[in-house]
Design a protein around this motif. Structure first.
Motif, PDB file in Angstrom:
ATOM      1  N   GLU A 162      -9.988  -3.248  -3.546  1.00 51.32           N
ATOM      2  CA  GLU A 162      -9.094  -4.287  -4.074  1.00 51.32           C
ATOM      3  C   GLU A 162      -8.802  -5.357  -3.034  1.00 51.32           C
ATOM      4  O   GLU A 162      -8.848  -6.558  -3.320  1.00 51.32           O
ATOM      5  N   TRP A 163      -8.499  -4.947  -1.785  1.00 55.01           N
ATOM      6  CA  TRP A 163      -8.110  -5.901  -0.753  1.00 55.01           C
ATOM      7  C   TRP A 163      -9.299  -6.672  -0.183  1.00 55.01           C
ATOM      8  O   TRP A 163      -9.181  -7.862   0.129  1.00 55.01           O
ATOM      9  N   LEU A 167       0.823  -1.212   0.000  1.00 56.44           N
ATOM     10  CA  LEU A 167       0.000   0.000   0.000  1.00 56.44           C
ATOM     11  C   LEU A 167       0.858   1.263   0.000  1.00 56.44           C
ATOM     12  O   LEU A 167       0.587   2.213  -0.739  1.00 56.44           O
ATOM     13  N   TRP A 227      -7.116   6.864  -3.531  1.00 56.57           N
ATOM     14  CA  TRP A 227      -6.211   5.716  -3.316  1.00 56.57           C
ATOM     15  C   TRP A 227      -6.775   4.780  -2.258  1.00 56.57           C
ATOM     16  O   TRP A 227      -6.818   3.562  -2.440  1.00 56.57           O
ATOM     17  N   GLU A 254       2.404   1.960  -3.458  1.00 52.29           N
ATOM     18  CA  GLU A 254       1.513   2.565  -4.449  1.00 52.29           C
ATOM     19  C   GLU A 254       1.187   4.006  -4.098  1.00 52.29           C
ATOM     20  O   GLU A 254       1.103   4.862  -4.981  1.00 52.29           O
ATOM     21  N   LYS A 302      -7.950   0.938  -2.958  1.00 53.61           N
ATOM     22  CA  LYS A 302      -7.216  -0.150  -2.305  1.00 53.61           C
ATOM     23  C   LYS A 302      -8.117  -0.975  -1.381  1.00 53.61           C
ATOM     24  O   LYS A 302      -7.952  -2.193  -1.270  1.00 53.61           O
TER      25      LYS A 302
END
Length: 695
Positions: free
Chosen positions: A455-456, A280, A448, A283, A452
């Protein structure tokens, strides 16, 4: 760079967080500092009066450390510890990071928005009260009872005194609880900061390494009642050239270590926490760099945040290297075997403490499962760096306003601990701080974080659906940040004062959004407290009892962001991959300078080259036991004189989170001699030089 470790037996002794500490190992509390051992190791003769003077001269400043250096509230810390203050006071037209902040009088010293500083005045043992509070309870009831008792203790000790802060501190992972009482200053003003390139010469390439060539020092001043604070107890300034082998002590507030964790707990950090945090952070760093390259304005906005995330990433890289080092981990495992054998050899002790290792092992599969959601949606796990909102200041304010309103409707001992009566003053101080907010960067952070989290946790997670609804991360972040008015301190004050009625009546999109996700985020927190935190606390308390029985008071606690004292000597190192002497000089700085970033010398510093003695020691290495949070810590000789400030350590020293290894552990110090040179010969701060008592 692969370090060839010493024998496992020797390493096990040096990593013996579960056994008797040796040599310079240990971040010791001031009420259990091993005076006799330190004197025997270093050949010094410090005593309790010396310790008291050092404690009362040491300052906690935000997430950093600092030291009082005059009778009129002058405090030295690191430049990177005041970087947020510098950024908040700067504009594109007047950027103090580029020019340095060099006020010609005290009247020109500027208040750091939201800044506060604290001096530890008293330590009291409240272990019995805290242990009794949790007796017979389990799950979230155990956690809530402990939190409520801590709040009551803090309120009893500090009451409504705005000049004090009281904090119940868990030591030895629940083995002890101490009440720390601080003298608090909420008027903290910037008194000096050099050009950023003078303090960060070498940039990320040199960060967490040695040799270093940085003037990473700055001064703040404590004010009380609109006047400089009266501070008769302070460090004496010693600007003499340092001598290799000299014993020194480092007094600061190291953030967090995990030396008392079991091997099973460390495997969770190695396999789940660190990999997630590192991916994390990597990115986020990339997104911020891209943002900074879009315009000069963006580069100004993102300068400090990029430095912060780079520091976090590099620290995590060093810690991961320790956890995958077979020799290092074998040494830790050997220390744990020794601990368990000592407990097993005492039948009564073994019966009393049970099997805390097994209990903690049983928690790990649940922790591995829950960590991504709690880290992203709630934070506050104590083991990672990921947090909700992606670091957005506006999101943080909205969350505080919503949570604060919800919690303040309850009795103090039924609230989330961060909103207990004893802690509301600190909450308000952060909420009402007048600091600049940059919506463009806020949107980058929010976008962001939302992307994220999706996504996770995956698209099909119902919590993600509640988080995003029918919008994309890009659409939602733009709508929330563009529409909110929380950048205005008056709006935040009004919402806080209006309580739940004002929150529910608000049409601010960010407030409405935080209200809408409370059920999901609170459920994540409740699940974590019930299935991980409470069980871990119970087992850790039993483990601490076993440790005290096996090793006595020669055990030191993990770092907890509270004041500690460690010690060592000024020296370099001679291990493969780390061979260098104890000192760097200004001549070394000139030799390292290429003229191209990040090895370009700050303009004012370069212009003063002919006025600077090139042999003046700039930075030095010390074998003290430090970790993140130790930045700014005063480095003190046996006479109680300040000789420098800790500002860095090496990459291999990041294993310090899990165990001290004297062969590779080195703290990096900016010397008082270098700071004096900068003040006098570079920045024309003669009035500060005189205040420091330098001829």
């Amino acid at each position: 760079m692969r370090y060839l470790a010493p024998s496992l037996a020797v390493l096990a002794l040096s990593l013996a967080a579960a056994s008797t500490a040796r040599a310079e190992e240990g971040m010791w509390t001031f009420d259990n500092f091993p005076i006799a051992r330190a004197n025997a190791t270093l050949g010094t003769s410090i005593d309790q009066a010396w310790l008291d003077r050092v404690r009362l001269s040491s300052v906690k400043f935000g997430g950093c450390s600092a030291g009082i250096v005059s009778a009129e509230g002058l405090v030295m810390t690191n430049n990177h510890c005041v970087s947020s203050c510098v950024a908040n006071l700067s504009t594109q037209a007047i950027n103090y990071a580029e020019t340095g902040f060099t006020p010609r009088s005290r009247e020109e010293e500027l208040k750091c928005p939201g800044g506060s500083a604290e001096i530890l005045t008293d330590i009291a043992d409240v272990t019995d009260r805290m242990h009794r509070a949790g007796e017979g309870l389990s799950g979230q009831a155990f956690t809530q009872a402990r939190d409520a008792e801590a709040g009551r203790i803090e309120s009893e000790a500090c009451g409504g005194d705005a000049g004090k802060r009281c904090q119940v501190v868990s030591l030895y992972r629940g083995g002890q609880f101490k009440l720390y009482t601080y003298k608090k200053y909420t008027d903290v003003r910037l008194a000096f900061a050099p050009e950023d390139r003078a303090a960060t010469f070498g940039g990320d390439l040199d960060n967490f390494s040695f040799p270093r060539f940085a003037i990473d020092a700055a001064f703040i001043r404590l004010y009380e009642g609109g006047q400089p604070a009266v501070t008769p107890t302070h460090f004496t300034w010693n600007a003499n050239q340092p001598v290799e082998g000299t014993p020194v002590f480092v007094s600061g507030s190291p953030g967090s270590t995990q030396r008392l964790l079991t091997q099973d707990q460390l495997m969770t950090i190695r396999d789940v926490v660190l990999p997630m945090d590192q991916l994390l952070a990597s990115e986020l760093r990339g997104r911020m760099i891209r943002f900074s390259e879009e315009s000069e304005e963006n580069a100004f906005i993102a300068m400090d945040p990029i430095s912060s995330v780079e520091n976090t990433y590099k620290r995590g890289r060093g810690r991961m290297a320790a956890l995958v080092d077979p020799a290092f981990m074998a040494g830790r495992a050997e220390a744990e075997v020794d601990f368990r054998q000592r407990v097993a050899a005492d039948a009564a002790l073994a019966a009393r403490v049970g099997d805390p290792w097994g209990d903690l092992a049983a928690v790990q599969p649940v922790m591995r499962e829950l960590y991504p959601a709690v880290a992203l949606l709630e934070g506050g796990t104590g083991v990672g760096t990921t947090s909700p909102g992606g670091g957005s200041q506006l999101f943080s304010w909205a969350r505080t306003l919503v949570r604060g309103a919800q919690e303040r409707d309850k009795p103090s001992d039924e609230r989330l601990p961060e909103y207990a009566d004893s802690r509301l003053a600190s909450v308000q101080s952060g909420l009402f701080a007048e600091r600049p907010v940059y919506p463009s960067l806020e949107q980058v952070r929010m976008e962001w974080w939302l992307s994220k989290t999706r996504e996770w946790l995956t698209v099909d997670d119902p919590r993600v659906r509640g988080l995003l609804g029918d919008e994309s991360p890009e659409q939602l972040s733009a709508r929330l940040i563009e529409g909110t008015s929380l950048a205005d301190p008056a709006v935040r004050r009004a919402l806080w004062a209006g309580g739940m009625a004002a929150i529910e009546a608000s049409d601010d999109p960010l407030i409405r959004y935080l209200l809408s996700i409370q059920d999901e985020t609170r459920a994540v927190r409740s699940d974590w407290e019930t299935r991980v935190e409470s069980l871990t606390a119970r087992a850790s308390e039993q483990l601490a009892a076993a440790r005290f029985a096996a090793y006595g008071d020669a055990v030191y606690p993990d770092a907890t962001g509270t004041l500690r004292l460690t010690y060592g000597r000024i020296e370099g190192t001679d291990v493969p991959g780390q061979r260098w002497g104890a000192f760097t000089t200004f001549n070394g700085l000139w030799d390292r300078a290429t003229g191209a970033a990040p090895f370009d010398v700050a303009p004012k510093l370069l212009a003063a080259r002919d006025r600077i003695d090139g042999e003046t020691v700039l930075n030095m290495a010390v074998s003290s036991d430090t970790i993140g949070g130790s930045s700014g810590s005063p480095v003190v000789n046996a006479a109680g004189e300040i000789v420098g400030a800790n500002f860095d350590s090496t990459v291999l020293s990041q294993r310090n989170a899990y165990g001290y290894d004297r062969n590779v552990n080195r703290s990096v110090i900016v010397t008082t001699g270098a700071v004096t040179t900068a003040l006098r010969d570079v920045y024309g701060m003669g009035r500060l030089v005189a205040e420091l008592g330098v001829d």
